[in-house]
Design a protein around this motif. Structure first.
Motif, PDB file in Angstrom:
ATOM      1  N   PRO A   1       0.802  -1.236   0.000  1.00  0.00           N
ATOM      2  CA  PRO A   1       0.000   0.000   0.000  1.00  0.00           C
ATOM      3  C   PRO A   1       0.829   1.277   0.000  1.00  0.00           C
ATOM      4  CG  PRO A   1      -0.092  -1.068   2.147  1.00  0.00           C
ATOM      5  CD  PRO A   1       0.582  -2.027   1.222  1.00  0.00           C
ATOM      6  N   ASP A   2       2.122   1.177   0.305  1.00  0.00           N
ATOM      7  CA  ASP A   2       2.974   2.368   0.328  1.00  0.00           C
ATOM      8  C   ASP A   2       3.036   3.047  -1.045  1.00  0.00           C
ATOM      9  OD1 ASP A   2       4.626   1.934   3.132  1.00  0.00           O
ATOM     10  OD2 ASP A   2       4.159   0.056   2.117  1.00  0.00           O
ATOM     11  N   VAL A   3       2.934   2.268  -2.133  1.00  0.00           N
ATOM     12  CA  VAL A   3       3.022   2.876  -3.462  1.00  0.00           C
ATOM     13  C   VAL A   3       1.785   3.700  -3.775  1.00  0.00           C
ATOM     14  CG1 VAL A   3       4.467   0.991  -4.301  1.00  0.00           C
ATOM     15  CG2 VAL A   3       1.999   0.899  -4.682  1.00  0.00           C
ATOM     16  N   ASN A   4       0.732   3.519  -2.984  1.00  0.00           N
ATOM     17  CA  ASN A   4      -0.509   4.257  -3.194  1.00  0.00           C
ATOM     18  C   ASN A   4      -0.727   5.296  -2.095  1.00  0.00           C
ATOM     19  OD1 ASN A   4      -2.798   4.387  -5.040  1.00  0.00           O
ATOM     20  ND2 ASN A   4      -4.066   3.764  -3.309  1.00  0.00           N
ATOM     21  N   ALA A   5       0.379   5.666  -1.427  1.00  0.00           N
ATOM     22  CA  ALA A   5       0.338   6.681  -0.368  1.00  0.00           C
ATOM     23  C   ALA A   5       0.983   7.950  -0.889  1.00  0.00           C
ATOM     24  CB  ALA A   5       1.063   6.172   0.872  1.00  0.00           C
ATOM     25  N   VAL A   6       0.924   9.012  -0.070  1.00  0.00           N
ATOM     26  CA  VAL A   6       1.514  10.289  -0.485  1.00  0.00           C
ATOM     27  C   VAL A   6       2.110  10.997   0.727  1.00  0.00           C
ATOM     28  CG1 VAL A   6      -0.643  11.577  -0.200  1.00  0.00           C
ATOM     29  CG2 VAL A   6       1.096  12.428  -1.785  1.00  0.00           C
ATOM     30  N   TRP A   7       3.195  11.711   0.483  1.00  0.00           N
ATOM     31  CA  TRP A   7       3.896  12.474   1.518  1.00  0.00           C
ATOM     32  C   TRP A   7       3.225  13.835   1.667  1.00  0.00           C
ATOM     33  CZ3 TRP A   7       8.253  11.261   4.477  1.00  0.00           C
ATOM     34  CH2 TRP A   7       8.877  12.319   5.129  1.00  0.00           C
TER      35      TRP A   7
END
Length: 467
Positions: free
Chosen positions: A311-317
Motif C-alpha cells: 500500500p505504500d506505493v498508493n500513499a503520499v507524503w
C-alpha cells in the motif's frame, strides 16, 4: 431600452487563474439561449466549453482567439433585453422590484454545464479594482467571486475612441509578473501594445514603454512574421512559441516533482508471453468482443492488485501536515500524449473494476484525452500513474512522479527476444518495466516487492488468484 451584461471568464472548478480563448461559437448579432455553449477555452489541464447563463443577443466579443486572459475578465457582451421588454429605468437604474426579481432568479440558477461537477467552497482572494472602474455592488458582484457573477454595463468603448485615454472596461493582456514590473516602472498597461502572440504584453514591451521606445521601432530592426503556434524570425530562422496551457502546467509540475521528491528508479525485464496468449483467448469471448484489450489494461489490473500487497506505493507524503497519507482506493492515472501536450486523466476507483470494466474505462479515457475533451475534474486527485512509452517503440525510461503521488510505472515495447524457458532457449514476448518512486514514502524493499509483483502478474496472470 437595451440592457447589456458582460460574461466573465469562469473558474472551471480547477482553481486556475487564467485560460486561453480557443474558439468562439457565436458572433455579434447571434441570439443565444440559456446554457448555450458560446466559447471553447483551454486551461492548464484541458479544453473546456463554457455555456452562458442567460439568453439575449451577442453585441461584442471582447477577446480574440489565441489570447490568454485571467479568470473574471469580461470576454463577451450580451444584450439581455433586445426587444425592450424590461421595466423602464429611472436615471439608468432598474426599479427595486425588478432588481429584486433578477437577484432571486440568479440565486435559484442551477450550476451550468462545463463549470465542473460541483461548486468550490474555497473563497478566492478579492481582485484589485482597476483605476477608474466602478466598484462592485450587490446587483453587480465582482466576477471573480462566483462562476455566475455578471456585470451590467453599457457597450465598451475602444481605446482609440478617446484620444490619450484608456477606458476602464479595457483589460490589458499581461501575466502577473509583467503587471508587477509595470507597477514598479510606473507604466500604465492600458497604454502598451503587446508584441507577443495574441497581443499579450511582455516584459520587454513594458521596459520599452518605460524607456519611451515603441514596439514598432524595435520590430523594424528585426522583423518577425506570424507563424502557426508562434512567430517566425527570418533573420535567425527561429520560431518562438509562447509557453502556456497544458505545456506550461506540465513543465511546472515536473520541475516541482523532480526537485521535491527524491526519485529512485528500478527496472525489470519480463517474459509476458502468457499475458499475450491470455489476451488472444479473451478477445474471442463475447464479453470482450467490443472492447480494446491492450497490454496497458493488463498492467493496470496488475498495479491495482499489487498495490493491495504494498500500500505504500498508493500513499503520499504530506509535507505541511507532517504525515504520510495512505489511500484505500486507486485513482489510476493514464498518461496520454495529445496535440496540446501530455495529460494524465484518472480512472476513478480502478481497483474496484473488473478487467473488462478497466478496458472500457481506459479506452474511453484515452480517446477523450486525445480529443482534448477531458473534464477538468477527471484530471485531479490521482494516486498512481502508468505511462506506456512502448507505443512509441521505446524499451524503457525513468519517468518523473506526478505531484501528489508517490510512484509511476513505465511500460516498454513488447518485443520478440531470446529467452531461457525450462533450460532451453526460445523466442518469447518480452517487455521491460521501470518504476520510479518517492524514497521518502517507499523504501527500496517495498518498491522492489511491488515491481516484482507486477512483473509476476504479467508473466503469469494465473498468479492473480493467489492475491
Amino acid at each position: 431600452m437595451p440592457e447589456y451584461k458582460q460574461f466573465p471568464l469562469a473558474d472551471t472548478a480547477e482553481g486556475l487563474t487564467e485560460a486561453e480563448i480557443i474558439d468562439w461559437k457565436v458572433k455579434p448579432g447571434d441570439e443565444v439561449a440559456v446554457n448555450q455553449v458560446v466559447v471553447e477555452i483551454e486551461t492548464a489541464k484541458a479544453a473546456v466549453e463554457l455555456p452562458i447563463p442567460w439568453a439575449g443577443v451577442v453585441t461584442e466579443l471582447l477577446v480574440e482567439p489565441g489570447q490568454t486572459v485571467e479568470v473574471g475578465t469580461p470576454i463577451l457582451t450580451v444584450d439581455v433585453d433586445p426587444h425592450g421588454t424590461a421595466s423602464p429605468s429611472v436615471n439608468g437604474s432598474a426599479p427595486a422590484e425588478a432588481a429584486s426579481n433578477e437577484a432571486a432568479g440568479e440565486e435559484e440558477m442551477k450550476p451550468l454545464v462545463g463549470y465542473g461537477s460541483k461548486a468550490s467552497s474555497a473563497k478566492r482572494r478579492p481582485r484589485k479594482q482597476a483605476a477608474g472602474s466602478p466598484k462592485p455592488t450587490a446587483e453587480s458582484p465582482e466576477p471573480a467571486e462566483a462562476v455566475r457573477a455578471v456585470q451590467v454595463v453599457r457597450p465598451r468603448q475602444a481605446p482609440e475612441d478617446v484620444p490619450g485615454t484608456a477606458p476602464a472596461a479595457y483589460v490589458p493582456l499581461a501575466k502577473p509578473p509583467v503587471r508587477k514590473l509595470a507597477k514598479e516602472l510606473g507604466v500604465d498597461l492600458r497604454t502598451v501594445t503587446g508584441s507577443a502572440d495574441g497581443g499579450i504584453i511582455t516584459r520587454e514591451d513594458v521596459r520599452r514603454a518605460a524607456e519611451g521606445v515603441t514596439a514598432t521601432e524595435t520590430a523594424s530592426a528585426a522583423p518577425a512574421v506570424s507563424a502557426p503556434g508562434g512567430s517566425y524570425d527570418p533573420a535567425s530562422r527561429e520560431r518562438r512559441v509562447p509557453i502556456r496551457g497544458v505545456r506550461k502546467a506540465t513543465a511546472q509540475a515536473m520541475v516541482n516533482s523532480a526537485y521535491t521528491a527524491p526519485h529512485v528508479t528500478e527496472f525489470l525485464t519480463v517474459d509476458v508471453t502468457p499475458m499475450m496468449e491470455l489476451r488472444d483467448k479473451l478477445r474471442r469471448t463475447p464479453e470482450f468482443a467490443d472492447v480494446k484489450l491492450t497490454p496497458l489494461v493488463f498492467a493496470a489490473k496488475a498495479v491495482c492488485l499489487a498495490a493491495k500487497r504494498t500500500p505504500d506505493v498508493n500513499a503520499v507524503w504530506d509535507e505541511s501536515a507532517g504525515e504520510i497519507v495512505y489511500k484505500d482506493y486507486v485513482h489510476l492515472g493514464i498518461a496520454a500524449a495529445t496535440p496540446r501536450g501530455l495529460v494524465v486523466p484518472k480512472v476513478r476507483d480502478a481497483d474496484a473494476k473488473s478487467l473488462v470494466e478497466l478496458a472500457r474505462a481506459i479506452g474511453e479515457l484515452t480517446t477523450t484525452a486525445r480529443d482534448g475533451r477531458t473534464p477538468p475534474e477527471d484530471m485531479l486527485n490521482g494516486t498512481f500513474t502508468i505511462t506506456n512509452v512502448g507505443v512509441f517503440g521505446v524499451d524503457t525510461g525513468t519517468p518523473i512522479i506526478n505531484p501528489g503521488e508517490s510512484a509511476i510505472l513505465a511500460l516498454g515495447a513488447i518485443r520478440d527476444m531470446p529467452w531461457v524457458v525450462d533450460g532451453e532457449l526460445a523466442v518469447r514476448k518480452v517487455m521491460q518495466l521501470s518504476l520510479s518512486f518517492d524514497h521518502r514514502v517507499i523504501d527500496g524493499q517495498q518498491g522492489s516487492q511491488f515491481l516484482a509483483d507486477v512483473g509476476a502478474l504479467l508473466a503469469d496472470p494465473a498468479v492473480a488468484i493467489t492475491y
